[in-house]
Design a protein around this motif. Structure first.
Motif, PDB file in Angstrom:
ATOM      1  N   TYR A  23      24.252  61.553  45.038  1.00  0.00           N
ATOM      2  CA  TYR A  23      24.337  62.933  45.495  1.00  0.00           C
ATOM      3  C   TYR A  23      25.080  63.722  44.413  1.00  0.00           C
ATOM      4  O   TYR A  23      26.264  63.453  44.139  1.00  0.00           O
ATOM      5  N   THR A  24      24.394  64.679  43.811  1.00  0.00           N
ATOM      6  CA  THR A  24      24.940  65.344  42.629  1.00  0.00           C
ATOM      7  C   THR A  24      24.908  66.871  42.704  1.00  0.00           C
ATOM      8  O   THR A  24      25.105  67.537  41.695  1.00  0.00           O
ATOM      9  N   SER A  25      24.666  67.413  43.866  1.00  0.00           N
ATOM     10  CA  SER A  25      24.748  68.855  44.085  1.00  0.00           C
ATOM     11  C   SER A  25      25.766  69.122  45.183  1.00  0.00           C
ATOM     12  O   SER A  25      25.829  68.380  46.173  1.00  0.00           O
ATOM     13  N   ALA A  26      26.550  70.171  45.017  1.00  0.00           N
ATOM     14  CA  ALA A  26      27.615  70.461  45.977  1.00  0.00           C
ATOM     15  C   ALA A  26      27.033  70.785  47.348  1.00  0.00           C
ATOM     16  O   ALA A  26      26.276  71.740  47.500  1.00  0.00           O
ATOM     17  N   ASN A  27      27.379  69.973  48.345  1.00  0.00           N
ATOM     18  CA  ASN A  27      26.869  70.159  49.699  1.00  0.00           C
ATOM     19  C   ASN A  27      27.428  69.048  50.582  1.00  0.00           C
ATOM     20  O   ASN A  27      28.110  68.131  50.106  1.00  0.00           O
ATOM     21  N   THR A  28      27.105  69.121  51.874  1.00  0.00           N
ATOM     22  CA  THR A  28      27.407  68.047  52.821  1.00  0.00           C
ATOM     23  C   THR A  28      26.103  67.376  53.215  1.00  0.00           C
ATOM     24  O   THR A  28      25.121  68.050  53.560  1.00  0.00           O
ATOM     25  N   TYR A  29      26.092  66.049  53.181  1.00  0.00           N
ATOM     26  CA  TYR A  29      24.873  65.274  53.412  1.00  0.00           C
ATOM     27  C   TYR A  29      25.116  64.216  54.483  1.00  0.00           C
ATOM     28  O   TYR A  29      26.259  63.866  54.805  1.00  0.00           O
ATOM     29  N   THR A  30      24.012  63.681  54.992  1.00  0.00           N
ATOM     30  CA  THR A  30      24.056  62.528  55.885  1.00  0.00           C
ATOM     31  C   THR A  30      23.315  61.380  55.219  1.00  0.00           C
ATOM     32  O   THR A  30      22.143  61.513  54.848  1.00  0.00           O
TER      33      THR A  30
END
Length: 301
Positions: A23-30
């Motif tokens: 994960y390499t973009s600023a954000n919140t993931y599941t």
């Protein structure tokens, strides 16, 4: 053949799945644990801090506007997960550059599950005549081997005659990122333990003591060679992370390298109304037998 999500060979031997997610973009993931995956290893890199510039247009100003600190790096091995269950991943943003009197942004925190399980904090924002601090982080003692290292801050610019400082390098897997530097033709310090180098002062005759480069980033495929500082003000990334650019008055050339490099500082808006943003953070998850950070089969398999 497959049985209950496993590969089965011969007399019922199980071959556990191998894989990774980045994960390499600023954000919140599941992130959902795949079938057959009961344990993972994770590396987190915090965002780099933003550099600062002085909003007064004068070609003679050599004010000591600092770059941002490099993001921290944390890794944690053998984290227990449940196949099919969801887990939260957060990637911290790079800090935006700021103006004297209204500081830039601290780099964001990156984490897996939560900050107490595995997280890396961002570097602090640049400020006048002051050292920035590299990010750190934390890891849980409930699982396997772990480490947290600090990104590079900046050398304190003791006199405005020395000009702005470069951004700090992102932390490595077994050492800290390099310090950013100020003054004409001063290279940023090399990174340690696979970390990024610090940005340095431009040696271009036009920009001497006015513009400094961003710090180098750090890669997320496991520990590799450390980044080196360059006499032109740019900084090498560590462990395959991105180098920062040679700093000029073109917007974007003072940005910290991915992942987690600190943004460079600038003396005056005469040289462009911007300083360097910090490099974005990152999170990488790997699984499979005999895989562990910092460097045991950590590549893309």
């Amino acid at each position: 053949m497959t049985m209950f999500g496993y590969n089965v060979h011969g007399f019922g031997a199980l071959v556990l799945p191998v894989g990774q997610s980045a994960y390499t973009s600023a954000n919140t993931y599941t992130w959902t644990a795949p079938i057959g995956v009961f344990s993972v290893c994770v590396v987190c890199v915090g965002g780099g801090g933003g550099g600062i510039w002085y909003n007064n247009s004068n070609s003679t100003f050599t004010y000591a506007m600092s770059g941002g600190g490099g993001g921290g790096l944390s890794y944690l091995n053998d984290i227990t997960v449940t196949p099919g269950s969801d887990y939260t991943v957060i990637v911290g943003a790079g800090g935006a550059h700021g103006v004297y009197g209204d500081a830039g942004d601290i780099g964001g925190t990156s984490s897996f599950i939560n900050v107490s399980t595995c997280s890396a904090t961002g570097g602090t924002a640049g400020w006048y005549n002051t050292s920035s601090s590299g990010g750190g982080g934390q890891t849980s003692a409930s699982y396997g081997s772990r480490a947290t290292n600090y990104g590079g801050g900046n050398t304190k610019t003791a006199s405005f005659g020395w000009g702005p400082a470069g951004g700090g390098g992102a932390a490595g897997y077994s050492g800290s990122g390099g310090l950013g530097r100020d003054d004409a033709a001063a290279s940023g310090n090399d990174g340690g333990g696979g970390g990024g180098a610090g940005g340095g002062a431009s040696n271009n005759a036009t920009y001497v003591d006015h513009i400094s480069g961003g710090g180098g980033g750090v890669g997320i495929l496991g520990e590799g060679a450390s980044g080196t500082g360059n006499a032109d003000g740019s900084a090498g990334g560590g462990s395959g992370g991105a180098d920062s650019a040679i700093p000029t008055n073109v917007d974007g050339t003072q940005v910290g390298g991915a992942y987690g490099g600190g943004g460079g500082g600038k003396s005056s808006s005469y040289w462009g109304s911007h300083a360097g943003d910090g490099g974005v953070g990152a999170v990488r998850i790997i699984w499979g037998a005999n895989r562990a950070f910092p460097s045991t089969n950590t590549g893309d398999l």
